[in-house]
Design a protein around this motif. Structure first.
Motif, mmCIF file in Angstrom:
data_model
loop_
_atom_site.group_PDB
_atom_site.id
_atom_site.type_symbol
_atom_site.label_atom_id
_atom_site.label_comp_id
_atom_site.label_asym_id
_atom_site.label_seq_id
_atom_site.Cartn_x
_atom_site.Cartn_y
_atom_site.Cartn_z
ATOM 1 N N SER A 213 0.820 -1.219 0.000
ATOM 2 C CA SER A 213 0.000 0.000 0.000
ATOM 3 C C SER A 213 0.851 1.266 0.000
ATOM 4 C CB SER A 213 -0.909 0.004 1.234
ATOM 5 O OG SER A 213 -0.129 0.156 2.419
ATOM 6 N N LYS B 277 0.958 3.002 3.290
ATOM 7 C CA LYS B 277 -0.186 3.814 3.720
ATOM 8 C C LYS B 277 -1.134 3.092 4.683
ATOM 9 C CE LYS B 277 -2.728 7.305 1.441
ATOM 10 N NZ LYS B 277 -3.144 7.926 0.194
ATOM 11 N N VAL C 215 0.519 1.687 11.041
ATOM 12 C CA VAL C 215 0.274 3.065 10.585
ATOM 13 C C VAL C 215 -0.835 3.687 11.438
ATOM 14 C CG1 VAL C 215 -0.459 4.491 8.624
ATOM 15 C CG2 VAL C 215 0.976 2.476 8.227
ATOM 16 N N GLN C 216 -1.886 2.895 11.682
ATOM 17 C CA GLN C 216 -2.984 3.371 12.532
ATOM 18 C C GLN C 216 -2.469 3.679 13.938
ATOM 19 O OE1 GLN C 216 -5.539 -0.044 11.941
ATOM 20 N NE2 GLN C 216 -6.628 0.931 10.230
ATOM 21 N N ILE D 5 -8.494 9.206 10.029
ATOM 22 C CA ILE D 5 -8.360 8.027 9.170
ATOM 23 C C ILE D 5 -9.620 7.808 8.313
ATOM 24 C CG2 ILE D 5 -6.660 6.917 10.690
ATOM 25 C CD1 ILE D 5 -8.899 5.000 11.615
ATOM 26 N N ARG E 89 -4.190 8.114 5.004
ATOM 27 C CA ARG E 89 -3.270 7.172 5.669
ATOM 28 C C ARG E 89 -3.995 6.502 6.834
ATOM 29 N NH1 ARG E 89 1.188 8.780 8.753
ATOM 30 N NH2 ARG E 89 2.231 6.792 8.436
ATOM 31 N N GLY E 90 -3.799 5.214 6.984
ATOM 32 C CA GLY E 90 -4.376 4.503 8.117
ATOM 33 C C GLY E 90 -5.840 4.131 7.934
#
Ligand code: UYC
Length: 232
Positions: free
Chosen positions: A153, A156, A161-162, A180, A203-204
């Motif tokens: 990804s 991303k 990432v989260q 998000i 992102r996330g």
């Protein structure tokens, strides 16, 4: 084209990620010679953990009809470029294949299924998880799932990432949801059609975690020791 190839090969190998990101699709358009450079690139880098740049190069080859690309992947990367490690005997090939073609919606469903499989047959039947089950989930397996998402990804998507975004917001859920793309104003984003199933998402944005039963499960996932350990 020989000239084009040479002028792309060097920055592909030595350039910044941003440069590499631009060059990979250009090589994809140059036919077999471009594919050869991408194969050479992946082989050179295979001793190091795969990054999303490797993921992009891999995706071009995976989605190409060229017989040489198919043969190369079959012999050198039969299971993709992320090692599909599992401590629980789980097979991540289906997830790898969906992410390789960037079918993020189907990959998201399979991710939920695999997370349930990781917790055992009662979770598989229930189709969702208790936070206590998440706490006991294998770090190795979570890292495999996360690496697959990250690598396919452009860095991303993925739990890590989260987590990074969540921590940067001081674990404030109300600020996290809109960031998000899971909530806009007072409105939750509706599953599945209101979510964005491609790289234009924030992102996330993916993978999803159903919040119907509260944040406890997602909080456990983002607090899991898998994310503070080095990837194995
Ligand atoms: N859904 O709204 N969700 C479902 C999300 C919520 C709801 C599945 C995510 C809020 C119902 C996934 C968001 C909410 C079902 C997600 C979201 C809600 C359902 C399928 C933004 C109402 C039917 C997999 C936070 C206000 C199924 C699964 C059921 C399903 C994900 C409603 C992946 C990220 C709070 C009624 N939602 N879900 O786990 O369980 O069911 O009844 O999160």
């Amino acid at each position: 084209p020989a000239n084009d190839i040479d002028s792309l090969r060097r920055p592909l190998i030595a350039g910044s990620e941003k440069v590499q990101q631009q060059i990979i699709p250009q090589l994809a358009e140059l036919g077999n010679e471009g594919l050869d450079v991408l194969m050479e690139f992946l082989l050179k880098r295979r001793e190091n953990p795969a990054t999303w740049v490797d993921g992009k190069a891999y995706q071009v080859l995976y989605n190409s009809d060229a017989p040489q690309a198919k043969e190369f992947l079959r012999s050198s990367f039969p299971e993709g470029i992320v090692p599909l490690k599992s401590e629980c005997g789980i097979n991540y090939n289906s997830l790898q294949q969906l992410l390789a073609v960037q079918d993020f919606q189907a990959a998201d469903r399979v991710t939920i299924e695999k997370m349930c499989e990781l917790s055992g047959p009662t979770a598989v039947q229930r189709k969702w998880l208790y936070f206590t089950e998440v706490e006991n989930t294998s770090a190795v397996d979570l890292q495999t799932i996360n690496n697959l998402w990250l690598v396919h990804s452009e860095g991303k998507f993925g739990f890590s990432v989260q987590r990074e975004i969540w921590l940067s917001l001081g674990k404030n859920w109300e600020n996290f949801w809109p960031k998000i793309g899971w909530k806009a104003g007072n409105n939750w984003t509706r599953y599945p059609n209101e979510f964005t199933w491609d790289l234009s998402a924030p992102r996330g944005h993916l993978p999803l975690s159903n919040q119907l039963r509260g944040v406890r499960v997602f909080a456990s996932l983002l607090s899991h020791p898998a994310w503070s350990k080095n990837p194995e």
